[in-house]
Design an enzyme around this catalytic site. Structure first.
Site, PDB file in Angstrom:
ATOM      1  N   ASP A  11      23.462 -11.767   3.507  1.00 39.74           N
ATOM      2  CA  ASP A  11      23.621 -12.555   2.281  1.00 39.74           C
ATOM      3  C   ASP A  11      25.090 -12.711   1.899  1.00 39.74           C
ATOM      4  OD1 ASP A  11      22.768 -13.905  -0.163  1.00 39.74           O
ATOM      5  OD2 ASP A  11      23.398 -12.067  -1.178  1.00 39.74           O
TER       6      ASP A  11
ATOM      7  N   LEU B 165       0.802  -1.224   0.000  1.00 40.61           N
ATOM      8  CA  LEU B 165       0.000   0.000   0.000  1.00 40.61           C
ATOM      9  C   LEU B 165       0.836   1.276   0.000  1.00 40.61           C
ATOM     10  CD1 LEU B 165      -2.789  -1.211   2.442  1.00 40.61           C
ATOM     11  CD2 LEU B 165      -2.767  -1.273  -0.060  1.00 40.61           C
ATOM     12  N   CYS B 166       2.138   1.157  -0.236  1.00 39.59           N
ATOM     13  CA  CYS B 166       2.996   2.344  -0.329  1.00 39.59           C
ATOM     14  C   CYS B 166       2.848   3.002  -1.698  1.00 39.59           C
ATOM     15  CB  CYS B 166       4.462   1.964  -0.116  1.00 39.59           C
ATOM     16  SG  CYS B 166       4.883   1.656   1.590  1.00 39.59           S
ATOM     17  N   HIS B 167       2.956   4.320  -1.702  1.00 39.29           N
ATOM     18  CA  HIS B 167       2.901   5.082  -2.950  1.00 39.29           C
ATOM     19  C   HIS B 167       4.272   5.078  -3.628  1.00 39.29           C
ATOM     20  CE1 HIS B 167      -0.444   6.782  -0.624  1.00 39.29           C
ATOM     21  NE2 HIS B 167      -1.000   7.053  -1.784  1.00 39.29           N
TER      22      HIS B 167
ATOM     23  N   MET C 125       8.666   4.516   5.417  1.00 42.45           N
ATOM     24  CA  MET C 125       8.796   3.142   4.920  1.00 42.45           C
ATOM     25  C   MET C 125      10.021   2.993   4.023  1.00 42.45           C
ATOM     26  SD  MET C 125       6.585   1.560   6.561  1.00 42.45           S
ATOM     27  CE  MET C 125       7.036  -0.013   5.850  1.00 42.45           C
ATOM     28  N   GLU C 126      10.338   4.032   3.278  1.00 42.23           N
ATOM     29  CA  GLU C 126      11.527   3.992   2.419  1.00 42.23           C
ATOM     30  C   GLU C 126      12.795   3.925   3.267  1.00 42.23           C
ATOM     31  OE1 GLU C 126       8.181   4.858   0.010  1.00 42.23           O
ATOM     32  OE2 GLU C 126       8.781   5.753   1.909  1.00 42.23           O
TER      33      GLU C 126
END
Length: 159
Positions: free
Chosen positions: A128, A75-77, A113-114
């Site tokens: 990793d 739901l992020c833009h 969120m970014e």
């Protein structure tokens, strides 16, 4: 308590309509940590890893992840980020790597969120690259440190 912005009256998830919001400068900072053995940390900091520069790779991965957050979090833009920085610091006293990300834009929605995605993916990239040497590394303490701009104003984590 504030309402959940991504849930409508029927309880359904939806993407928030930000079209009526004013554009403001928004910035967010986040951090994450990767715990590892002293030997693994020394291998990274001394440039002895056979895959190359772990910090440089993690930095680029974090920057790329911030730019693609909207593809990862449903739901992020999609955002036109104007700044993404990822800083990595070896904390030899605690055998950890501290990752701090900063994201900025002038827009209608925040960049928390970014910033969180950048720090998280940088941490995952370290894991990793080093998993062949140490599988029991621990990624943790991913959190928002600070955000500015927007309707909800300034937030800063207590030190």
């Amino acid at each position: 308590m504030s309402q959940l912005t991504h849930i409508n009256a029927a309880g359904e998830a939806h993407m928030v309509d930000v079209s009526a919001k004013a554009e403001t400068v928004r910035e967010a900072r986040a951090e994450a940590f990767v715990e590892m053995s002293a030997e693994t940390l020394a291998m990274i900091t001394e440039g002895r890893h056979h895959k190359g520069d772990v910090f440089a790779t993690a930095r680029i991965a974090g920057i790329q992840a911030a730019k693609r957050t909207w593809e990862l979090i449903p739901l992020c833009h999609p955002l036109l980020l104007t700044k993404v920085e990822v800083h990595l610091e070896a904390l030899t006293d605690s055998n950890r790597v501290r990752i701090e990300s900063v994201c900025r834009l002038t827009g209608k929605t925040g960049v928390e969120m970014e910033a969180l995605t950048a720090a998280s993916v940088a941490a995952l990239t370290i894991y990793d690259m080093c998993k062949a040497v140490q599988k029991d590394m621990v990624i943790g303490s991913v959190r928002l440190l600070e955000k500015t701009g927007g309707k909800s104003g300034h937030f800063k984590v207590d030190a």
